[in-house]
Design an enzyme around this catalytic site. Structure first.
Site, PDB file in Angstrom:
ATOM      1  N   GLY A 105       3.745  -6.753  -4.946  1.00 14.83           N
ATOM      2  CA  GLY A 105       2.472  -6.022  -4.910  1.00 14.83           C
ATOM      3  C   GLY A 105       2.518  -4.872  -5.901  1.00 14.83           C
ATOM      4  N   ALA A 106       3.191  -5.122  -7.040  1.00 12.64           N
ATOM      5  CA  ALA A 106       3.485  -4.031  -7.983  1.00 12.64           C
ATOM      6  C   ALA A 106       2.389  -3.813  -9.023  1.00 12.64           C
ATOM      7  CB  ALA A 106       4.818  -4.311  -8.688  1.00 12.64           C
ATOM      8  N   ASN A 109       6.483  -4.920  -0.544  1.00 11.04           N
ATOM      9  CA  ASN A 109       5.324  -4.028  -0.447  1.00 11.04           C
ATOM     10  C   ASN A 109       3.979  -4.761  -0.430  1.00 11.04           C
ATOM     11  OD1 ASN A 109       3.801  -1.355  -1.071  1.00 11.04           O
ATOM     12  ND2 ASN A 109       3.281  -2.716  -2.790  1.00 11.04           N
ATOM     13  N   SER A 137       3.039   0.738   7.760  1.00 10.95           N
ATOM     14  CA  SER A 137       1.896   1.666   7.807  1.00 10.95           C
ATOM     15  C   SER A 137       2.050   2.550   9.031  1.00 10.95           C
ATOM     16  CB  SER A 137       0.603   0.852   7.924  1.00 10.95           C
ATOM     17  OG  SER A 137      -0.437   1.652   8.439  1.00 10.95           O
ATOM     18  N   TYR A 172      -3.834  -6.540  11.693  1.00 14.51           N
ATOM     19  CA  TYR A 172      -3.140  -5.766  10.649  1.00 14.51           C
ATOM     20  C   TYR A 172      -2.117  -4.836  11.310  1.00 14.51           C
ATOM     21  CZ  TYR A 172      -2.515  -2.221   6.978  1.00 14.51           C
ATOM     22  OH  TYR A 172      -1.984  -1.341   6.066  1.00 14.51           O
ATOM     23  N   ASP A 225      -5.236   6.306  -1.211  1.00 12.28           N
ATOM     24  CA  ASP A 225      -6.347   5.906  -2.070  1.00 12.28           C
ATOM     25  C   ASP A 225      -5.929   4.751  -2.994  1.00 12.28           C
ATOM     26  OD1 ASP A 225      -8.676   5.774  -3.380  1.00 12.28           O
ATOM     27  OD2 ASP A 225      -8.583   7.767  -4.274  1.00 12.28           O
TER      28      ASP A 225
HETATM   29  N1  LIG Z   1      -3.718   1.984   1.145  1.00 13.10           N
HETATM   30  C1  LIG Z   1      -3.393   2.440   2.344  1.00 13.10           C
HETATM   31  O1  LIG Z   1      -4.062   3.315   2.926  1.00 13.10           O
HETATM   32  C2  LIG Z   1      -2.165   1.932   3.007  1.00 13.10           C
HETATM   33  C3  LIG Z   1      -1.458   0.819   2.553  1.00 13.10           C
HETATM   34  N2  LIG Z   1      -0.362   0.390   3.238  1.00 13.10           N
HETATM   35  C4  LIG Z   1       0.396  -0.775   2.799  1.00 13.10           C
HETATM   36  O2  LIG Z   1       0.840  -0.592   1.470  1.00 13.10           O
HETATM   37  C5  LIG Z   1       1.035  -1.846   0.845  1.00 13.10           C
HETATM   38  C6  LIG Z   1       0.373  -1.831  -0.510  1.00 13.10           C
HETATM   39  O3  LIG Z   1      -1.016  -1.701  -0.331  1.00 13.10           O
HETATM   40  P1  LIG Z   1      -1.974  -0.967  -1.350  1.00 13.10           P
HETATM   41  O4  LIG Z   1      -1.234  -0.514  -2.518  1.00 13.10           O
HETATM   42  O5  LIG Z   1      -2.751   0.002  -0.556  1.00 13.10           O
HETATM   43  O6  LIG Z   1      -2.962  -2.171  -1.693  1.00 13.10           O
HETATM   44  P2  LIG Z   1      -3.559  -2.695  -3.083  1.00 13.10           P
HETATM   45  O7  LIG Z   1      -4.561  -3.705  -2.679  1.00 13.10           O
HETATM   46  O8  LIG Z   1      -3.962  -1.577  -3.941  1.00 13.10           O
HETATM   47  O9  LIG Z   1      -2.309  -3.421  -3.774  1.00 13.10           O
HETATM   48  C7  LIG Z   1      -1.733  -4.553  -3.190  1.00 13.10           C
HETATM   49  C8  LIG Z   1      -1.104  -5.418  -4.270  1.00 13.10           C
HETATM   50  O10 LIG Z   1      -0.505  -6.558  -3.616  1.00 13.10           O
HETATM   51  C9  LIG Z   1      -0.845  -7.721  -4.333  1.00 13.10           C
HETATM   52  N3  LIG Z   1      -0.809  -8.887  -3.459  1.00 13.10           N
HETATM   53  C10 LIG Z   1      -1.711  -9.218  -2.495  1.00 13.10           C
HETATM   54  N4  LIG Z   1      -1.374 -10.384  -1.938  1.00 13.10           N
HETATM   55  C11 LIG Z   1      -0.229 -10.788  -2.541  1.00 13.10           C
HETATM   56  C12 LIG Z   1       0.617 -11.928  -2.394  1.00 13.10           C
HETATM   57  N5  LIG Z   1       0.317 -12.901  -1.541  1.00 13.10           N
HETATM   58  N6  LIG Z   1       1.711 -12.007  -3.161  1.00 13.10           N
HETATM   59  C13 LIG Z   1       2.001 -11.052  -4.063  1.00 13.10           C
HETATM   60  N7  LIG Z   1       1.237  -9.978  -4.273  1.00 13.10           N
HETATM   61  C14 LIG Z   1       0.140  -9.845  -3.510  1.00 13.10           C
HETATM   62  C15 LIG Z   1      -2.235  -7.444  -4.890  1.00 13.10           C
HETATM   63  O11 LIG Z   1      -2.537  -8.302  -6.003  1.00 13.10           O
HETATM   64  C16 LIG Z   1      -2.123  -5.984  -5.265  1.00 13.10           C
HETATM   65  O12 LIG Z   1      -1.676  -5.813  -6.585  1.00 13.10           O
HETATM   66  C17 LIG Z   1       0.465  -2.889   1.811  1.00 13.10           C
HETATM   67  O13 LIG Z   1       1.536  -3.491   2.499  1.00 13.10           O
HETATM   68  C18 LIG Z   1      -0.399  -2.063   2.757  1.00 13.10           C
HETATM   69  O14 LIG Z   1      -0.521  -2.643   4.029  1.00 13.10           O
HETATM   70  C19 LIG Z   1       0.086   1.046   4.347  1.00 13.10           C
HETATM   71  C20 LIG Z   1      -0.551   2.137   4.803  1.00 13.10           C
HETATM   72  C21 LIG Z   1      -1.705   2.681   4.171  1.00 13.10           C
HETATM   73  C1  LIG Z   2      -5.274   6.245   9.856  1.00 10.05           C
HETATM   74  C2  LIG Z   2      -4.935   4.896   9.360  1.00 10.05           C
HETATM   75  C3  LIG Z   2      -3.590   4.829   8.778  1.00 10.05           C
HETATM   76  C4  LIG Z   2      -3.238   3.436   8.408  1.00 10.05           C
HETATM   77  C5  LIG Z   2      -3.636   3.155   7.055  1.00 10.05           C
HETATM   78  C6  LIG Z   2      -3.455   1.712   6.712  1.00 10.05           C
HETATM   79  O1  LIG Z   2      -2.481   1.071   7.036  1.00 10.05           O
HETATM   80  C7  LIG Z   2      -4.440   1.108   5.957  1.00 10.05           C
HETATM   81  C8  LIG Z   2      -5.403   1.767   5.359  1.00 10.05           C
HETATM   82  C9  LIG Z   2      -6.340   1.040   4.667  1.00 10.05           C
HETATM   83  C10 LIG Z   2      -7.220   1.460   3.809  1.00 10.05           C
HETATM   84  C11 LIG Z   2      -7.158   2.552   2.946  1.00 10.05           C
HETATM   85  C12 LIG Z   2      -8.268   2.892   2.315  1.00 10.05           C
HETATM   86  C13 LIG Z   2      -8.321   3.917   1.328  1.00 10.05           C
HETATM   87  C14 LIG Z   2      -9.496   4.296   0.920  1.00 10.05           C
HETATM   88  C15 LIG Z   2      -9.661   5.310  -0.103  1.00 10.05           C
HETATM   89  O2  LIG Z   2      -9.892   4.639  -1.315  1.00 10.05           O
HETATM   90  C16 LIG Z   2     -10.835   6.218   0.188  1.00 10.05           C
HETATM   91  O3  LIG Z   2     -12.002   5.619  -0.299  1.00 10.05           O
HETATM   92  C17 LIG Z   2     -11.036   6.461   1.633  1.00 10.05           C
HETATM   93  C18 LIG Z   2     -11.778   7.759   1.803  1.00 10.05           C
HETATM   94  C19 LIG Z   2     -11.805   8.131   3.234  1.00 10.05           C
HETATM   95  C20 LIG Z   2     -11.752   9.617   3.393  1.00 10.05           C
HETATM   96  O4  LIG Z   2     -12.191  10.064   4.405  1.00 10.05           O
HETATM   97  O5  LIG Z   2     -11.253  10.294   2.507  1.00 10.05           O
END
Ligand SMILES: NC(=O)C1=CN([C@@H]2O[C@H](COP(=O)(O)OP(=O)(O)OC[C@H]3O[C@@H](n4cnc5c(N)ncnc54)[C@H](O)[C@@H]3O)[C@@H](O)[C@H]2O)C=CC1
Ligand SMILES: CCCCCC(=O)/C=C/C=C\C=C\C=C\[C@@H](O)[C@@H](O)CCCC(=O)O
Length: 252
Positions: free
Chosen positions: A12-13, A91, A138, A151, A187
């Protein structure tokens, strides 16, 4: 942990947190194998990071973590190009409870596949040199995200997996340490259209409640936290990184 010359494979890089981990590792002198399902963005990111940190330090491997043979090839390619492997970061993740079978296959089964491959290629019991596994879960594991129960379940499971494999028993056997980093709201592109990512449109109120008291942090903040955790994290430890604060160890 001195990261200079170490080799890290990150799934997921190509975006979000995985991209931030990769850049931070490069800044600290590591070489990175960027693994992602999205080869267009992945190749582009590899070019950009290569231009900034040295082309010989960056590799892109197209890899879907739901496909074991593809994932295995990414490990083989990484070791062929860099001649070693020290860190595996599971990741890649998605958040869409409507496609819950895929969600489980990426977020949980993908981490299991990556973990088994990490032991196979780094385990001292398998002829490797030992190393470190870091899984991304998470904060939803500790404070259930009510709007996305499935999730949430995948994140619980990843924490359980890491704690069990992180036990000293496995470290003694394999020389591999396992840690888990649990970000809070960050974000990134994980949420594109929340309405379509919840099992029911009625869950939108729960989503608002889940996120009401959270301060969104940047993915760069989570990237910096990874370096701290790699340096001081004991095997089996669980690290929460939320609200833009320093990482703190969760002790149950
Ligand atoms: N964004 C958030 O608020 C939070 C994210 N996370 C976790 O962090 C990790 C990364 O998420 P983000 O960077 O937020 O998401 P993102 O959507 O920005 O990046 C995820 C990346 O994983 C890749 N991906 C998706 N499915 C795939 C697969 N089957 N094989 C290989 N690559 C794949 C995507 O192409 C993308 O580049 C996830 O495990 C997510 O659950 C955890 C807590 C909060
Ligand atoms: C409290 C939940 C913690 C767990 C988080 C998690 O695992 C997944 C989060 C998924 C989504 C993240 C979304 C990020 C959104 C930002 O891009 C921004 O648009 C959200 C703005 C919300 C705010 O109030 O600032």
């Amino acid at each position: 942990m001195d990261l200079k010359g170490k080799v890290a494979l990150i799934t997921g890089a190509a975006a979000g947190i995985g991209l931030a981990y990769s850049e931070e590792l490069l800044k600290h002198g590591a070489k990175v194998s960027l693994c992602d399902i999205d080869s267009d963005i992945g190749e582009q990111i590899a070019d950009e990071l290569g231009a900034k940190y040295g082309r010989k330090n960056v590799l892109f491997c197209q890899c879907d973590v739901t496909d074991y043979p593809q994932y295995e090839e990414a490990f083989e390619m990484t070791i062929k190009v860099f001649n070693r492997l020290d860190i595996v970061i599971n990741n890649a993740g998605v958040m869409n409870d409507r496609f819950w079978e895929l969600e489980v296959d990426v977020n949980l089964n993908g981490v299991i596949r990556g973990t088994l491959l990490a032991y196979r290629f780094m385990g001292k019991d398998r002829g490797g040199q030992g190393g470190t596994i870091v899984n991304t879960a998470s904060t939803a594991f500790a404070r259930p995200q009510v709007s996305t129960p499935i999730y949430t379940a995948t994140n619980y499971a990843v924490v359980g997996l890491t704690r069990a494999y992180g036990d000293q028993y496995h470290v003694n056997l394999t020389g591999v340490r396992s840690l888990v980093l649990c970000p809070g709201l960050t974000d990134t592109g994980l949420v594109k259209e929340i309405r379509k990512q919840l099992m029911s449109s009625e869950y939108e109120a729960a989503w608002q409640r889940d996120n009401a008291n959270c301060k969104t942090q940047s993915s760069e903040h989570v990237g910096r936290a990874l370096i701290e955790i790699l340096t001081k994290g004991q095997s089996g430890s669980v690290w929460v990184v939320e609200n833009g604060q320093a990482p703190r160890e969760w002790r149950g």
